[in-house]
Design an enzyme around this catalytic site. Structure first.
Site, PDB file in Angstrom:
ATOM      1  N   PHE A 192       2.619   5.555  -0.020  1.00  0.00           N
ATOM      2  CA  PHE A 192       3.807   5.126  -0.751  1.00  0.00           C
ATOM      3  C   PHE A 192       3.782   5.600  -2.194  1.00  0.00           C
ATOM      4  CE2 PHE A 192       3.800   2.150   2.736  1.00  0.00           C
ATOM      5  CZ  PHE A 192       5.124   1.742   2.911  1.00  0.00           C
ATOM      6  N   ASP A 193       4.930   6.043  -2.673  1.00  0.00           N
ATOM      7  CA  ASP A 193       5.145   6.170  -4.107  1.00  0.00           C
ATOM      8  C   ASP A 193       5.296   4.750  -4.638  1.00  0.00           C
ATOM      9  OD1 ASP A 193       5.881   7.362  -6.617  1.00  0.00           O
ATOM     10  OD2 ASP A 193       7.975   6.953  -6.121  1.00  0.00           O
ATOM     11  N   LEU A 194       5.252   4.580  -5.952  1.00  0.00           N
ATOM     12  CA  LEU A 194       5.406   3.229  -6.522  1.00  0.00           C
ATOM     13  C   LEU A 194       6.806   3.005  -7.098  1.00  0.00           C
ATOM     14  CD1 LEU A 194       3.865   0.534  -7.190  1.00  0.00           C
ATOM     15  CD2 LEU A 194       3.614   1.489  -9.488  1.00  0.00           C
TER      16      LEU A 194
END
Length: 241
Positions: free
Chosen positions: A7-9
């Protein structure tokens, strides 16, 4: 279903726009630089701060590093808490974990504030690996971060345990001078989830499928142009892939 979820944040897990924009304004004001339009400011969300300051504010290397440091001055104390978590994220992460997935974060944000955000919202327990840029904002090349995150997820999986904190800290010392990470092997058991084309391009460079999320700061046209395998409107849709 995939085995490894990266996941990106910002714009994927956290709705971080208020804190980021406030800190950009703080840094620009301290430098006596004009503030770009709101539209331009929002493009800072996703890429590395260093790249955004150099390309959008037309400053040199030293000035960009100074602006990043000034940004961090406010962000590390106040800005990181000016954020919220997108609806459906906690439930989706919980469901993926219960299915036996290994979950990581690959973000251009430095690791320390990333972990503070995850801890604040009680999400850290769902992540096996957290890989971010260096404390000064360097080492933020997305495909290098994704490659490192996937590598450590596989190591954690082989060990049958989450990555120790010491290993997480070691992972953040990234080097942008490394050759580009390219692979001809398609990793069928891994997927990168993000809200900008940088996440899609980085995932593809590492040979993995990608998901573009419409609830973040990107858009369908951007994802289609980058060739995202999936485009979703809600986090819960990850559970059907």
């Amino acid at each position: 279903m995939y085995k490894y979820y990266l996941f990106d944040l910002d714009g994927t897990i956290s709705q971080s726009e208020p804190g980021i924009l406030n800190c950009i304004r703080y840094a620009l004001d301290a430098a006596g630089l004009p503030e770009p339009s709101e539209k331009v400011l929002k493009t800072f969300i996703g890429p590395s701060l260093y790249d955004s300051f150099t390309s959008k504010c037309h400053v040199d290397h030293d000035q960009a590093l100074w602006l990043v440091a000034k940004y961090r001055e406010r962000y590390n104390v106040t800005g990181l808490y000016e954020t919220s978590i997108y609806g459906g994220i906690p439930e989706t992460l919980k469901a993926l974990k219960e299915r036996g997935a290994k979950i990581g974060v690959a973000t251009s944000k430095p690791t320390a504030p990333t972990e503070k955000i995850l801890e604040k919202f009680d999400l850290a327990k769902y992540f096996d690996v957290v890989v971010g840029s260096n404390p000064d904002g360097t080492g933020s090349d997305k495909q290098v971060l994704i490659a490192e995150c996937l590598k450590r997820l596989k190591e954690a999986d082989a060990e049958g345990t989450d990555m120790p904190q010491a290993d997480r800290e070691e992972a953040v010392m990234m080097d942008d001078s490394k050759p580009e990470v390219k692979t001809q092997i398609h990793e069928k058991d891994a997927v990168m989830i993000g809200d900008r084309m940088f996440d899609i391009d980085g995932g593809h460079a590492c040979g993995i499928d990608t998901v573009g999320v419409l609830y973040g700061y990107g858009n369908r046209e951007e994802f289609e142009k980058a060739g995202a395998e999936y485009i979703i409107s809600r986090p819960e849709e990850l559970l059907t892939l």
